[in-house]
Design a protein around this motif. Structure first.
Motif, PDB file in Angstrom:
ATOM      1  N   MET A   1       0.898  -0.699   0.026  1.00  0.00           N
ATOM      2  CA  MET A   1       0.296   0.054  -0.171  1.00  0.00           C
ATOM      3  C   MET A   1       0.805   1.453   0.056  1.00  0.00           C
ATOM      4  SD  MET A   1      -2.909   1.347  -0.564  1.00  0.00           S
ATOM      5  CE  MET A   1      -4.416   0.037   0.159  1.00  0.00           C
ATOM      6  N   THR A   2       0.352   1.963  -1.297  1.00  0.00           N
ATOM      7  CA  THR A   2       1.308   3.431  -1.456  1.00  0.00           C
ATOM      8  C   THR A   2       0.176   4.700  -0.541  1.00  0.00           C
ATOM      9  OG1 THR A   2       1.017   3.547  -3.698  1.00  0.00           O
ATOM     10  CG2 THR A   2       2.912   2.236  -2.469  1.00  0.00           C
ATOM     11  N   GLU A   4      -1.340   5.980  -3.033  1.00  0.00           N
ATOM     12  CA  GLU A   4      -2.515   5.409  -3.690  1.00  0.00           C
ATOM     13  C   GLU A   4      -3.673   5.610  -3.277  1.00  0.00           C
ATOM     14  OE1 GLU A   4      -1.686   2.193  -5.525  1.00  0.00           O
ATOM     15  OE2 GLU A   4      -0.880   2.684  -6.936  1.00  0.00           O
ATOM     16  N   LYS A   5      -3.651   4.848  -1.474  1.00  0.00           N
ATOM     17  CA  LYS A   5      -4.196   4.647  -0.057  1.00  0.00           C
ATOM     18  C   LYS A   5      -4.494   6.097   0.199  1.00  0.00           C
ATOM     19  CE  LYS A   5      -4.308   2.462   3.501  1.00  0.00           C
ATOM     20  NZ  LYS A   5      -5.659   3.483   3.553  1.00  0.00           N
ATOM     21  N   ARG A 141      -4.030  -3.074  -3.289  1.00  0.00           N
ATOM     22  CA  ARG A 141      -3.751  -1.044  -3.551  1.00  0.00           C
ATOM     23  C   ARG A 141      -4.919  -0.555  -2.948  1.00  0.00           C
ATOM     24  NH1 ARG A 141      -4.843   0.234  -8.752  1.00  0.00           N
ATOM     25  NH2 ARG A 141      -4.288   2.133  -8.197  1.00  0.00           N
ATOM     26  N   GLU A 203      -3.211   6.225 -11.412  1.00  0.00           N
ATOM     27  CA  GLU A 203      -1.676   5.451 -11.165  1.00  0.00           C
ATOM     28  C   GLU A 203      -0.812   6.572 -12.259  1.00  0.00           C
ATOM     29  OE1 GLU A 203      -0.778   1.147 -10.178  1.00  0.00           O
ATOM     30  OE2 GLU A 203      -2.699   1.221 -11.413  1.00  0.00           O
ATOM     31  N   PRO A 332       4.487  -5.763  -3.963  1.00  0.00           N
ATOM     32  CA  PRO A 332       3.649  -5.289  -4.495  1.00  0.00           C
ATOM     33  C   PRO A 332       3.624  -5.242  -5.860  1.00  0.00           C
ATOM     34  CG  PRO A 332       4.055  -4.521  -2.721  1.00  0.00           C
ATOM     35  CD  PRO A 332       5.243  -5.461  -2.878  1.00  0.00           C
TER      36      PRO A 332
END
Length: 392
Positions: A1-2, A4-5, A141, A203, A332
């Protein structure tokens, strides 16, 4: 998880979109299986060819699921997103799905043209493999690692509810006619993919895409047999469960019983996801394996009423944990490959089961219980071995 969350631990809107896609995938296979023997017979093939085609399609998926998952990871590494695989796969699968009943309806079944139908059927099954693994990998993700089992529970619930109506929905689906049934399922699949694309977080290539991690070969070697053994355990479990309930329950409508069983399994995914997030996914799956084996074994000796509670609880813990299990074991950047390897093992079991047991009625309840026990024990060993390196 990056990045993006968002600050929330689970992107519930995106997870709901993924759940809708899983439900649509289940619906298309439900329609396909309901009509396959009839369509083959209408085009001059023996209806028994349906079982052989399903074996071939599952055998192709053994290779194609990992390949498509891995290619989607490569695509994300290069351009920052793997959604093109989902878009292309869904469009191709939807077009081929509508073409199937149209061929039977509008193409004369001449000897020179008869090969068109089985080729289209196999082509559709191949198209379905293009997007399933890349799409399911999005779950990594949409949630923090700790909350993956809880997020997965919504996806499990959606597919489970649609799948639960398999026995009862067949008559309704057949009453609609092939063209309408295939068209509706196709448009549902397109709508689900469009909804997921609309809500999917954008993304962009960043520094994290510049270095690709090495493949964890040991983990892949455990994911594949896990998928294979869980698939075999599931097939043996439901076969044995249906036959035991038919013997022990005072009802002639076993289809209605299995409908309620399927719905309970589906909704049990929600507490299973909560439990997996609280105490650890692998630990939860091992508890589920123990409870399922205990429950199905006990039904032969003490009746169905009490042991079935263990089966409901245990099997839900297993099924809801498999996707988080794969995502935990893979970096990931290789999530799609990990999911594809799992689906490959699952497909190999389904193909092999169809070859070994072309007629499920020959499987006795006792043999089904033994098969369930052995298969889930193998899955338990694979899951236990992963705990030696990390809690997953």
């Amino acid at each position: 998880m990056t990045s993006e969350k968002s600050s929330s631990s689970i992107l519930w809107v995106q997870v709901a979109g993924l759940a809708g896609l899983q439900a649509a995938i289940t619906l298309t296979w439900l329609v396909y299986n309901a009509y396959l023997p009839q369509l083959l017979a209408q085009f001059g093939f023996p209806a028994t060819l349906a079982a052989g085609l399903l074996v071939i399609e599952n055998a192709l998926a053994v290779i194609l699921e990992p390949v498509m998952g891995g290619l989607s990871d490569q695509t994300r590494f290069k351009i920052g997103t793997s959604f093109p695989f989902v878009s292309l796969g869904v469009i191709l699968a939807s077009a081929l799905f509508i073409a199937i009943p149209c061929i039977v309806t509008f193409v004369p079944p001449l000897e020179v043209l008869k090969g068109i139908l089985p080729l289209t059927l196999v082509a559709w099954a191949i198209a379905m493999t293009i997007f399933r693994s890349p799409a399911i990998a999005f779950l990594g993700r949409y949630s923090t690692p700790k909350e993956l089992p809880l997020a997965a529970s919504l996806v499990t619930l959606a597919g489970g509810v649609v799948g639960a109506f398999r026995g009862y929905a067949n008559q309704f689906i057949l009453s609609l006619g092939a063209v309408w049934s295939f068209a509706i399922a196709s448009f549902v699949l397109l709508a689900a993919a469009f909804t997921l694309r609309f809500f999917n977080p954008p993304e962009t290539p960043t520094a994290e895409h510049s270095e690709k991690p090495q493949l964890p070969y040991k983990n892949l070697a455990l994911i594949f047999p896990t998928g294979l053994s869980i698939a075999l355990g599931t097939r043996f479990l439901f076969d044995a469960l249906g036959k035991i309930l038919k013997i022990q329950l005072p009802t002639s409508d076993i289809g209605l019983v299995m409908l309620w069983v399927g719905l309970v399994f589906a909704f049990a995914a929600l507490p299973a996801g909560f439990m997996g997030s609280k105490i650890g996914n692998s630990r939860t799956m091992l508890i589920g394996i123990g409870a399922t084996i205990l429950g199905i074994g006990s039904m032969l000796y003490i009746g169905a009423l009490f042991p079935i509670i263990f089966i409901f609880a245990g099997f839900s813990l297993i099924v809801n944990g498999v996707i988080p299990f794969c995502l935990y074991l893979m970096p990931p950047k290789w999530a799609g490959l990990g999911i594809g390897i799992y689906f490959g093992g699952f497909s190999l079991a389904m193909s092999g089961f169809g070859v070994m047991f072309p007629k499920a009625e020959v499987i006795t309840p006792g043999f089904g219980v033994v098969g369930t026990t052995l298969a889930f024990l193998v899955a338990g060993v694979c899951i236990f071995l992963t705990q030696r390196n990390a809690e997953v």
